[in-house]
Design a protein around this motif. Structure first.
Motif, PDB file in Angstrom:
ATOM      1  N   LEU A  50       0.825  -1.200   0.000  1.00 30.89           N
ATOM      2  CA  LEU A  50       0.000   0.000   0.000  1.00 30.89           C
ATOM      3  C   LEU A  50       0.867   1.261   0.000  1.00 30.89           C
ATOM      4  CD1 LEU A  50      -2.943   1.028   0.063  1.00 30.89           C
ATOM      5  CD2 LEU A  50      -2.754   1.063   2.564  1.00 30.89           C
ATOM      6  N   ASP A  51       0.597   2.129  -0.948  1.00 32.02           N
ATOM      7  CA  ASP A  51       1.343   3.366  -1.125  1.00 32.02           C
ATOM      8  C   ASP A  51       0.426   4.536  -0.763  1.00 32.02           C
ATOM      9  OD1 ASP A  51       2.406   5.760  -2.749  1.00 32.02           O
ATOM     10  OD2 ASP A  51       3.957   4.248  -3.131  1.00 32.02           O
ATOM     11  N   TRP A  52       1.008   5.592  -0.231  1.00 34.00           N
ATOM     12  CA  TRP A  52       0.213   6.775   0.131  1.00 34.00           C
ATOM     13  C   TRP A  52      -0.548   7.342  -1.067  1.00 34.00           C
ATOM     14  CZ3 TRP A  52      -1.200   7.481   4.824  1.00 34.00           C
ATOM     15  CH2 TRP A  52      -0.358   7.148   5.891  1.00 34.00           C
ATOM     16  N   ARG A  53      -0.059   7.103  -2.289  1.00 29.93           N
ATOM     17  CA  ARG A  53      -0.780   7.572  -3.480  1.00 29.93           C
ATOM     18  C   ARG A  53      -2.185   6.992  -3.550  1.00 29.93           C
ATOM     19  NH1 ARG A  53       2.801   5.509  -8.161  1.00 29.93           N
ATOM     20  NH2 ARG A  53       3.132   3.916  -6.613  1.00 29.93           N
ATOM     21  N   TYR A  54      -2.383   5.828  -2.916  1.00 29.98           N
ATOM     22  CA  TYR A  54      -3.657   5.122  -3.006  1.00 29.98           C
ATOM     23  C   TYR A  54      -4.488   5.216  -1.730  1.00 29.98           C
ATOM     24  CZ  TYR A  54      -1.181   3.341  -7.035  1.00 29.98           C
ATOM     25  OH  TYR A  54      -0.481   3.258  -8.207  1.00 29.98           O
ATOM     26  N   VAL A  55      -4.074   6.080  -0.834  1.00 27.25           N
ATOM     27  CA  VAL A  55      -4.845   6.334   0.383  1.00 27.25           C
ATOM     28  C   VAL A  55      -5.476   7.712   0.224  1.00 27.25           C
ATOM     29  CG1 VAL A  55      -4.745   6.642   2.889  1.00 27.25           C
ATOM     30  CG2 VAL A  55      -3.246   4.959   1.776  1.00 27.25           C
ATOM     31  N   ASP A  56      -6.797   7.749   0.154  1.00 27.92           N
ATOM     32  CA  ASP A  56      -7.511   9.010  -0.011  1.00 27.92           C
ATOM     33  C   ASP A  56      -8.212   9.326   1.309  1.00 27.92           C
ATOM     34  OD1 ASP A  56      -9.169  11.157  -0.656  1.00 27.92           O
ATOM     35  OD2 ASP A  56      -9.591  10.379  -2.668  1.00 27.92           O
ATOM     36  N   LEU A  57      -7.519  10.088   2.155  1.00 23.02           N
ATOM     37  CA  LEU A  57      -8.074  10.411   3.472  1.00 23.02           C
ATOM     38  C   LEU A  57      -9.270  11.350   3.360  1.00 23.02           C
ATOM     39  CD1 LEU A  57      -4.755  10.767   5.484  1.00 23.02           C
ATOM     40  CD2 LEU A  57      -6.403   8.879   5.584  1.00 23.02           C
ATOM     41  N   GLU A  58      -9.282  12.186   2.330  1.00 27.45           N
ATOM     42  CA  GLU A  58     -10.406  13.098   2.142  1.00 27.45           C
ATOM     43  C   GLU A  58     -11.692  12.321   1.831  1.00 27.45           C
ATOM     44  OE1 GLU A  58     -11.626  16.559  -0.995  1.00 27.45           O
ATOM     45  OE2 GLU A  58      -9.554  16.556  -0.254  1.00 27.45           O
ATOM     46  N   ARG A  59     -11.578  11.344   0.955  1.00 33.66           N
ATOM     47  CA  ARG A  59     -12.751  10.529   0.592  1.00 33.66           C
ATOM     48  C   ARG A  59     -12.886   9.288   1.472  1.00 33.66           C
ATOM     49  NH1 ARG A  59     -11.232  11.816  -5.131  1.00 33.66           N
ATOM     50  NH2 ARG A  59     -12.755  13.345  -5.802  1.00 33.66           N
ATOM     51  N   ARG A  60     -11.917   9.105   2.348  1.00 37.25           N
ATOM     52  CA  ARG A  60     -11.900   7.962   3.261  1.00 37.25           C
ATOM     53  C   ARG A  60     -11.981   6.640   2.518  1.00 37.25           C
ATOM     54  NH1 ARG A  60     -13.930   9.462   9.060  1.00 37.25           N
ATOM     55  NH2 ARG A  60     -13.421  11.658   9.074  1.00 37.25           N
ATOM     56  N   SER A  61     -11.012   6.445   1.627  1.00 38.64           N
ATOM     57  CA  SER A  61     -10.985   5.193   0.868  1.00 38.64           C
ATOM     58  C   SER A  61      -9.552   4.771   0.558  1.00 38.64           C
ATOM     59  CB  SER A  61     -11.778   5.328  -0.427  1.00 38.64           C
ATOM     60  OG  SER A  61     -11.127   6.214  -1.316  1.00 38.64           O
ATOM     61  N   LEU A  62      -9.420   3.483   0.281  1.00 37.80           N
ATOM     62  CA  LEU A  62      -8.157   2.898  -0.164  1.00 37.80           C
ATOM     63  C   LEU A  62      -8.371   2.381  -1.575  1.00 37.80           C
ATOM     64  CD1 LEU A  62      -7.164   0.534   2.793  1.00 37.80           C
ATOM     65  CD2 LEU A  62      -6.274   2.813   2.321  1.00 37.80           C
ATOM     66  N   PHE A  63      -7.352   2.486  -2.400  1.00 35.35           N
ATOM     67  CA  PHE A  63      -7.401   1.906  -3.733  1.00 35.35           C
ATOM     68  C   PHE A  63      -6.370   0.796  -3.762  1.00 35.35           C
ATOM     69  CE2 PHE A  63      -5.937   1.823  -8.212  1.00 35.35           C
ATOM     70  CZ  PHE A  63      -7.129   1.393  -8.776  1.00 35.35           C
TER      71      PHE A  63
END
Length: 192
Positions: A50-63
Protein backbone atom coordinates in the motif's frame (compact mmCIF):
# COMPACT_ATOMS: atom_id res chain seq x y z
CA UNK A 1 14.49 -32.99 7.15
CA UNK A 2 11.30 -32.27 9.04
CA UNK A 3 7.94 -31.78 7.46
CA UNK A 4 5.84 -29.01 8.86
CA UNK A 5 2.31 -30.23 9.55
CA UNK A 6 -0.45 -27.83 8.62
CA UNK A 7 -2.52 -26.49 11.47
CA UNK A 8 -5.46 -28.90 11.53
CA UNK A 9 -7.82 -26.43 13.15
CA UNK A 10 -6.81 -22.90 12.19
CA UNK A 11 -8.58 -20.09 13.97
CA UNK A 12 -11.00 -18.59 11.46
CA UNK A 13 -12.06 -15.60 13.54
CA UNK A 14 -11.45 -14.16 16.96
CA UNK A 15 -13.94 -13.03 19.55
CA UNK A 16 -14.16 -9.25 19.82
CA UNK A 17 -12.33 -9.47 23.16
CA UNK A 18 -9.48 -11.50 21.65
CA UNK A 19 -9.40 -9.14 18.66
CA UNK A 20 -8.89 -6.12 20.89
CA UNK A 21 -6.35 -7.90 23.09
CA UNK A 22 -4.34 -8.90 20.02
CA UNK A 23 -4.45 -5.45 18.42
CA UNK A 24 -3.25 -3.93 21.71
CA UNK A 25 -0.41 -6.47 21.86
CA UNK A 26 1.10 -5.35 18.55
CA UNK A 27 4.13 -3.10 18.77
CA UNK A 28 3.35 0.57 18.05
CA UNK A 29 5.01 0.45 14.61
CA UNK A 30 2.93 -2.62 13.58
CA UNK A 31 -0.45 -1.69 15.10
CA UNK A 32 -1.60 0.41 12.08
CA UNK A 33 -1.11 -2.51 9.71
CA UNK A 34 -2.84 -4.88 12.16
CA UNK A 35 -5.83 -2.50 12.33
CA UNK A 36 -5.89 -2.34 8.53
CA UNK A 37 -5.86 -6.12 8.20
CA UNK A 38 -8.53 -6.48 10.89
CA UNK A 39 -10.98 -3.89 9.58
CA UNK A 40 -10.29 -3.70 5.82
CA UNK A 41 -9.87 -7.36 4.88
CA UNK A 42 -6.74 -6.79 2.81
CA UNK A 43 -4.40 -9.61 1.96
CA UNK A 44 -1.03 -9.18 3.67
CA UNK A 45 0.67 -8.53 0.32
CA UNK A 46 -1.86 -5.82 -0.50
CA UNK A 47 -1.18 -4.17 2.85
CA UNK A 48 2.63 -4.21 2.58
CA UNK A 49 2.42 -2.77 -0.96
CA UNK A 50 0.00 0.00 0.00
CA UNK A 51 1.34 3.37 -1.12
CA UNK A 52 0.21 6.77 0.13
CA UNK A 53 -0.78 7.57 -3.48
CA UNK A 54 -3.66 5.12 -3.01
CA UNK A 55 -4.84 6.33 0.38
CA UNK A 56 -7.51 9.01 -0.01
CA UNK A 57 -8.07 10.41 3.47
CA UNK A 58 -10.41 13.10 2.14
CA UNK A 59 -12.75 10.53 0.59
CA UNK A 60 -11.90 7.96 3.26
CA UNK A 61 -10.98 5.19 0.87
CA UNK A 62 -8.16 2.90 -0.16
CA UNK A 63 -7.40 1.91 -3.73
CA UNK A 64 -5.90 -1.55 -4.11
CA UNK A 65 -3.91 -1.20 -7.32
CA UNK A 66 -2.37 -4.68 -7.34
CA UNK A 67 -4.08 -7.73 -5.93
CA UNK A 68 -3.72 -11.49 -6.06
CA UNK A 69 -6.57 -11.75 -8.56
CA UNK A 70 -5.27 -8.87 -10.69
CA UNK A 71 -8.47 -6.92 -10.05
CA UNK A 72 -8.19 -3.40 -8.74
CA UNK A 73 -10.70 -2.19 -6.17
CA UNK A 74 -11.57 0.75 -3.97
CA UNK A 75 -12.68 0.13 -0.41
CA UNK A 76 -14.09 2.62 2.08
CA UNK A 77 -11.97 3.16 5.17
CA UNK A 78 -13.24 1.82 8.47
CA UNK A 79 -13.26 4.66 11.07
CA UNK A 80 -10.51 3.03 13.17
CA UNK A 81 -8.30 2.57 10.12
CA UNK A 82 -9.01 6.13 8.99
CA UNK A 83 -7.88 7.40 12.42
CA UNK A 84 -4.74 5.22 12.44
CA UNK A 85 -3.75 6.19 8.88
CA UNK A 86 -4.47 9.88 9.46
CA UNK A 87 -2.21 9.89 12.52
CA UNK A 88 0.48 7.95 10.67
CA UNK A 89 0.26 10.35 7.69
CA UNK A 90 0.68 13.35 10.02
CA UNK A 91 3.64 11.76 11.86
CA UNK A 92 5.34 11.05 8.55
CA UNK A 93 5.00 14.66 7.38
CA UNK A 94 1.94 14.24 5.12
CA UNK A 95 3.62 12.27 2.32
CA UNK A 96 2.00 12.15 -1.12
CA UNK A 97 3.70 8.88 -2.03
CA UNK A 98 5.76 6.09 -0.53
CA UNK A 99 4.98 2.84 1.24
CA UNK A 100 2.50 3.33 4.08
CA UNK A 101 3.52 0.59 6.51
CA UNK A 102 7.12 0.37 7.65
CA UNK A 103 8.82 -2.30 9.72
CA UNK A 104 10.68 -1.91 13.01
CA UNK A 105 13.68 -0.42 11.18
CA UNK A 106 11.56 2.17 9.38
CA UNK A 107 11.91 0.34 6.05
CA UNK A 108 9.18 -1.13 3.83
CA UNK A 109 8.27 -4.73 4.58
CA UNK A 110 9.65 -7.18 2.03
CA UNK A 111 6.72 -8.27 -0.13
CA UNK A 112 7.02 -12.03 -0.10
CA UNK A 113 3.61 -12.73 -1.59
CA UNK A 114 5.04 -13.25 -5.06
CA UNK A 115 8.12 -15.03 -6.30
CA UNK A 116 10.60 -17.34 -4.63
CA UNK A 117 10.83 -17.61 -0.89
CA UNK A 118 7.18 -17.00 -0.11
CA UNK A 119 6.24 -16.47 3.48
CA UNK A 120 4.48 -13.61 5.13
CA UNK A 121 6.38 -10.39 5.78
CA UNK A 122 4.22 -9.71 8.84
CA UNK A 123 4.86 -13.05 10.52
CA UNK A 124 7.41 -11.84 13.08
CA UNK A 125 5.48 -8.86 14.53
CA UNK A 126 2.26 -10.90 14.34
CA UNK A 127 3.72 -13.88 16.22
CA UNK A 128 5.18 -11.62 18.90
CA UNK A 129 1.77 -9.98 19.37
CA UNK A 130 -0.02 -13.35 19.48
CA UNK A 131 2.38 -14.65 22.11
CA UNK A 132 1.96 -11.49 24.20
CA UNK A 133 -1.87 -11.72 23.88
CA UNK A 134 -1.95 -15.47 24.58
CA UNK A 135 -3.56 -16.30 21.22
CA UNK A 136 -2.56 -19.46 19.35
CA UNK A 137 -3.39 -20.79 15.91
CA UNK A 138 -4.06 -17.38 14.37
CA UNK A 139 -1.91 -16.40 11.38
CA UNK A 140 -1.45 -13.01 9.70
CA UNK A 141 -3.74 -14.27 6.92
CA UNK A 142 -6.22 -15.13 9.68
CA UNK A 143 -7.05 -11.41 9.86
CA UNK A 144 -8.65 -11.70 6.41
CA UNK A 145 -10.82 -14.62 7.52
CA UNK A 146 -11.62 -12.79 10.75
CA UNK A 147 -12.73 -9.70 8.83
CA UNK A 148 -14.87 -11.71 6.39
CA UNK A 149 -16.50 -13.72 9.17
CA UNK A 150 -17.37 -10.64 11.21
CA UNK A 151 -18.62 -8.84 8.10
CA UNK A 152 -21.12 -11.66 7.56
CA UNK A 153 -22.04 -11.82 11.24
CA UNK A 154 -22.63 -8.06 11.10
CA UNK A 155 -25.10 -8.45 8.25
CA UNK A 156 -23.02 -7.93 5.08
CA UNK A 157 -24.29 -9.87 2.09
CA UNK A 158 -21.90 -12.17 0.21
CA UNK A 159 -21.80 -10.04 -2.94
CA UNK A 160 -20.66 -7.00 -0.91
CA UNK A 161 -18.11 -9.16 0.88
CA UNK A 162 -16.82 -10.44 -2.46
CA UNK A 163 -16.44 -6.89 -3.84
CA UNK A 164 -14.80 -5.43 -0.72
CA UNK A 165 -12.44 -8.37 -0.25
CA UNK A 166 -11.47 -8.70 -3.88
CA UNK A 167 -12.54 -12.32 -4.30
CA UNK A 168 -13.17 -13.36 -7.89
CA UNK A 169 -16.39 -15.32 -7.28
CA UNK A 170 -19.21 -15.82 -4.81
CA UNK A 171 -18.15 -19.43 -4.33
CA UNK A 172 -14.95 -18.13 -2.74
CA UNK A 173 -16.89 -16.31 0.00
CA UNK A 174 -19.59 -18.89 0.69
CA UNK A 175 -17.50 -20.43 3.47
CA UNK A 176 -18.27 -17.32 5.53
CA UNK A 177 -22.06 -17.64 5.12
CA UNK A 178 -22.70 -19.26 8.51
CA UNK A 179 -19.75 -18.86 10.81
CA UNK A 180 -21.09 -19.36 14.30
CA UNK A 181 -23.99 -20.97 16.10
CA UNK A 182 -24.79 -17.60 17.71
CA UNK A 183 -24.92 -15.95 14.28
CA UNK A 184 -27.25 -18.64 12.93
CA UNK A 185 -29.46 -18.41 16.04
CA UNK A 186 -29.66 -14.63 15.66
CA UNK A 187 -30.57 -14.99 11.98
CA UNK A 188 -33.36 -17.47 12.64
CA UNK A 189 -34.68 -15.39 15.55
CA UNK A 190 -35.22 -12.39 13.25
CA UNK A 191 -38.09 -14.19 11.52
CA UNK A 192 -41.52 -13.05 12.63
Amino acid sequence: MSIKKPNEHPVIYLSKQDQERLIAAYADYARPIALTLCFQGLRSGEAVRLDWRYVDLERRSLFIHRSKTGRQRSVPLHPRVYKALSELWERRGRPSSGIVFLNYFGKPYVDRSEGAGGGNALLRPHNVACKKAGITGFTPHGWRHHWASWMVMSGADLFTLMRLGGWSSLSMVQRYAAVSAEHMQDAISRLS
